[in-house]
Design a protein around this motif. Structure first.
Motif, PDB file in Angstrom:
ATOM      1  N   LYS A 147       0.807  -1.207   0.000  1.00 30.67           N
ATOM      2  CA  LYS A 147       0.000   0.000   0.000  1.00 30.67           C
ATOM      3  C   LYS A 147       0.849   1.269   0.000  1.00 30.67           C
ATOM      4  O   LYS A 147       0.458   2.285  -0.528  1.00 30.67           O
ATOM      5  CB  LYS A 147      -0.945  -0.007   1.200  1.00 30.67           C
ATOM      6  CG  LYS A 147      -2.068  -1.035   1.090  1.00 30.67           C
ATOM      7  CD  LYS A 147      -3.021  -0.935   2.255  1.00 30.67           C
ATOM      8  CE  LYS A 147      -4.166  -1.944   2.105  1.00 30.67           C
ATOM      9  NZ  LYS A 147      -5.100  -1.864   3.255  1.00 30.67           N
ATOM     10  N   ASN A 148       2.003   1.195   0.618  1.00 31.49           N
ATOM     11  CA  ASN A 148       2.861   2.380   0.725  1.00 31.49           C
ATOM     12  C   ASN A 148       3.987   2.367  -0.306  1.00 31.49           C
ATOM     13  O   ASN A 148       5.098   2.788  -0.018  1.00 31.49           O
ATOM     14  CB  ASN A 148       3.443   2.487   2.133  1.00 31.49           C
ATOM     15  CG  ASN A 148       4.369   1.313   2.468  1.00 31.49           C
ATOM     16  OD1 ASN A 148       4.257   0.262   1.859  1.00 31.49           O
ATOM     17  ND2 ASN A 148       5.268   1.507   3.404  1.00 31.49           N
ATOM     18  N   PHE A 149       3.718   1.884  -1.520  1.00 36.91           N
ATOM     19  CA  PHE A 149       4.782   1.722  -2.512  1.00 36.91           C
ATOM     20  C   PHE A 149       5.441   3.049  -2.864  1.00 36.91           C
ATOM     21  O   PHE A 149       6.624   3.081  -3.203  1.00 36.91           O
ATOM     22  CB  PHE A 149       4.266   1.012  -3.775  1.00 36.91           C
ATOM     23  CG  PHE A 149       3.379   1.837  -4.675  1.00 36.91           C
ATOM     24  CD1 PHE A 149       3.914   2.724  -5.593  1.00 36.91           C
ATOM     25  CD2 PHE A 149       2.000   1.703  -4.625  1.00 36.91           C
ATOM     26  CE1 PHE A 149       3.108   3.464  -6.434  1.00 36.91           C
ATOM     27  CE2 PHE A 149       1.181   2.448  -5.469  1.00 36.91           C
ATOM     28  CZ  PHE A 149       1.745   3.335  -6.372  1.00 36.91           C
ATOM     29  N   PHE A 150       4.701   4.156  -2.766  1.00 31.08           N
ATOM     30  CA  PHE A 150       5.304   5.439  -3.120  1.00 31.08           C
ATOM     31  C   PHE A 150       6.378   5.833  -2.108  1.00 31.08           C
ATOM     32  O   PHE A 150       7.416   6.381  -2.468  1.00 31.08           O
ATOM     33  CB  PHE A 150       4.237   6.528  -3.212  1.00 31.08           C
ATOM     34  CG  PHE A 150       4.662   7.681  -4.079  1.00 31.08           C
ATOM     35  CD1 PHE A 150       4.662   7.579  -5.460  1.00 31.08           C
ATOM     36  CD2 PHE A 150       5.081   8.877  -3.518  1.00 31.08           C
ATOM     37  CE1 PHE A 150       5.061   8.638  -6.269  1.00 31.08           C
ATOM     38  CE2 PHE A 150       5.486   9.948  -4.316  1.00 31.08           C
ATOM     39  CZ  PHE A 150       5.478   9.819  -5.689  1.00 31.08           C
ATOM     40  N   ASP A 151       6.156   5.525  -0.851  1.00 27.22           N
ATOM     41  CA  ASP A 151       7.178   5.784   0.166  1.00 27.22           C
ATOM     42  C   ASP A 151       8.397   4.897  -0.064  1.00 27.22           C
ATOM     43  O   ASP A 151       9.535   5.317   0.171  1.00 27.22           O
ATOM     44  CB  ASP A 151       6.611   5.545   1.566  1.00 27.22           C
ATOM     45  CG  ASP A 151       5.611   6.613   1.968  1.00 27.22           C
ATOM     46  OD1 ASP A 151       5.965   7.795   1.886  1.00 27.22           O
ATOM     47  OD2 ASP A 151       4.482   6.259   2.335  1.00 27.22           O
ATOM     48  N   GLN A 152       8.146   3.675  -0.519  1.00 29.21           N
ATOM     49  CA  GLN A 152       9.260   2.777  -0.843  1.00 29.21           C
ATOM     50  C   GLN A 152      10.099   3.351  -1.986  1.00 29.21           C
ATOM     51  O   GLN A 152      11.327   3.272  -1.955  1.00 29.21           O
ATOM     52  CB  GLN A 152       8.735   1.397  -1.249  1.00 29.21           C
ATOM     53  CG  GLN A 152       8.153   0.574  -0.110  1.00 29.21           C
ATOM     54  CD  GLN A 152       7.612  -0.737  -0.639  1.00 29.21           C
ATOM     55  OE1 GLN A 152       6.461  -0.841  -1.042  1.00 29.21           O
ATOM     56  NE2 GLN A 152       8.453  -1.736  -0.660  1.00 29.21           N
ATOM     57  N   LEU A 153       9.442   3.906  -2.974  1.00 28.52           N
ATOM     58  CA  LEU A 153      10.163   4.522  -4.095  1.00 28.52           C
ATOM     59  C   LEU A 153      11.033   5.674  -3.612  1.00 28.52           C
ATOM     60  O   LEU A 153      12.192   5.809  -4.005  1.00 28.52           O
ATOM     61  CB  LEU A 153       9.173   5.041  -5.140  1.00 28.52           C
ATOM     62  CG  LEU A 153       8.457   4.028  -6.027  1.00 28.52           C
ATOM     63  CD1 LEU A 153       7.396   4.727  -6.854  1.00 28.52           C
ATOM     64  CD2 LEU A 153       9.433   3.297  -6.937  1.00 28.52           C
TER      65      LEU A 153
END
Length: 304
Positions: free
Chosen positions: A243-249
Motif C-alpha cells: 500500500k505504501n509503494f510510493f514511500d518505498q520509491l
C-alpha cells in the motif's frame, strides 16, 4: 467466417451519459473488418441496457458482463483473452474516434510490419463532444518516443492499436496498476518491438467531472511514477506491491535522481511532502531532465 483483423476492447462502468456516442463512433468506421468487445463492469446505471440495444443492431458487438466490479485493468485483460483479432484497439466508454481512425492505423501497420504499437494525436472534447484543444503528439521515430516515455505517457489510451500477440507475450496490463496501466504497458511494449504514432487527430478524449483522470489524479500520478521508475532501473514490481509503494520509491537510493526529477515534474499533483522544486534538484538531475527538453520547458513554464 474468417476472424476479424481488429478486436476493439472497451470496458464500461456507469457510462450511460457518453457510451452511445462512443459506440456509434466505432460503428461508423470506414474500416469494417473488426469485432467490438464490450464488458459491462457491473454498472448500476443504464449502461448495460444501452449496450444491449446496440448489440441488436450490429452483430460485431460482443457483450461480456461482470457479476461484480473488477476495475479497468482486469476487465481489459479479460477482454483481450476473448479477442480473435490480430490487433487490439482501445476505446474508453466516454471517448470517441473519427471515421477513418482504424483504416489509417491498419494502413500504417501494413507499411511497418515490424511495429507492434501505434497511437495517434487527438482533440480534447467536452461533454457535448465540442473540440476544446488539441493533443499534439508528433509522428516521430521509435527511439524518440522511447526517450519521451522516460518522463511521461506519450500515448492517448483510446487512440492506441497494438498487436495482440505482443500484448499477450508481455503479460498484458499488469493487475497491480489500478491507474496508469496503459503507461506501464507502453513502456514494456517498447522493449518488445517498434512503436510509432500518427500526428493525425483521430480521437476525441472527453474531459468531464466524472472521468478517472479527474477523480483520481493523485493516484494516477503515483502509478505513473512507479511505471517510470520500474523502467529506469529494471526494478522488479514484486518489491513494490504494498500500500505504501510510493514511500518505498522515495527511500530507494538506486532510483533517487530519477524519482526526484519525476517528483518535480508532477509536483502540482502530489501531496506537499512529496513535492520537489526545480531549485532543489542537483545539477546532474537538471541535466538529466534535458533528455526531453520540450516537456521540461512546458512543466517549468506552468510552475512559474
Amino acid at each position: 467466417m474468417k476472424n476479424p483483423e481488429i478486436s476493439i476492447i472497451m470496458s464500461a462502468y456507469n457510462a450511460d451519459k457518453y457510451i452511445a456516442d462512443s459506440i456509434n463512433s466505432i460503428l461508423k468506421q470506414t474500416y469494417t473488418n473488426f469485432e467490438f468487445l464490450i464488458i459491462d463492469d457491473a454498472s448500476k446505471d443504464q449502461t448495460l441496457k444501452i449496450i444491449k440495444k446496440f448489440q441488436k443492431i450490429d452483430k460485431r458487438i460482443k457483450l461480456i458482463k461482470n457479476k461484480k466490479n473488477i476495475g479497468l485493468t482486469k476487465s481489459l485483460n479479460k477482454l483481450s483473452k476473448k479477442a480473435k483479432g490480430r490487433f487490439l484497439a482501445r476505446m474508453d466508454a466516454d471517448d470517441i474516434c473519427y471515421t477513418n481512425k482504424l483504416k489509417k492505423q491498419i494502413s500504417w501497420f501494413k507499411k511497418n510490419p515490424k511495429a507492434i504499437l501505434l497511437g495517434t494525436s487527438g482533440f480534447k472534447i467536452n461533454e457535448n463532444s465540442r473540440r476544446l484543444s488539441k493533443y499534439r503528439l508528433p509522428a516521430i521515430s521509435h527511439e524518440k518516443i522511447v526517450k519521451k516515455l522516460i518522463f511521461n505517457n506519450f500515448y492517448l489510451h483510446s487512440s492506441t492499436m497494438f498487436k495482440r500477440i505482443s500484448f499477450l507475450k508481455i503479460g498484458g496490463y499488469r493487475s497491480f496498476f489500478l491507474y496508469s496501466q496503459d503507461y506501464d504497458l507502453w513502456i514494456r511494449m517498447a522493449k518488445e518491438g517498434r512503436i510509432g504514432n500518427l500526428s493525425d487527430n483521430l480521437v476525441g478524449i472527453r474531459s468531464h467531472s466524472d472521468s478517472i483522470s479527474s477523480n483520481n489524479k493523485k493516484e494516477q500520478v503515483y502509478y505513473a511514477i512507479l511505471a517510470s521508475c520500474l523502467k529506469y532501473k529494471d526494478l522488479k514490481i514484486k518489491s513494490f506491491i504494498k500500500k505504501n509503494f510510493f514511500d518505498q520509491l522515495k527511500l530507494n537510493k538506486s532510483i533517487a535522481p530519477h524519482f526526484n526529477c519525476l517528483s518535480f515534474l508532477y509536483s502540482e499533483s502530489l501531496p506537499k511532502k512529496y513535492r520537489v522544486s526545480f531549485f532543489s534538484l542537483s545539477i546532474k538531475e537538471k541535466m538529466y531532465l534535458l533528455k526531453d527538453i520540450k516537456f521540461l520547458l512546458i512543466k517549468i513554464f506552468k510552475k512559474f
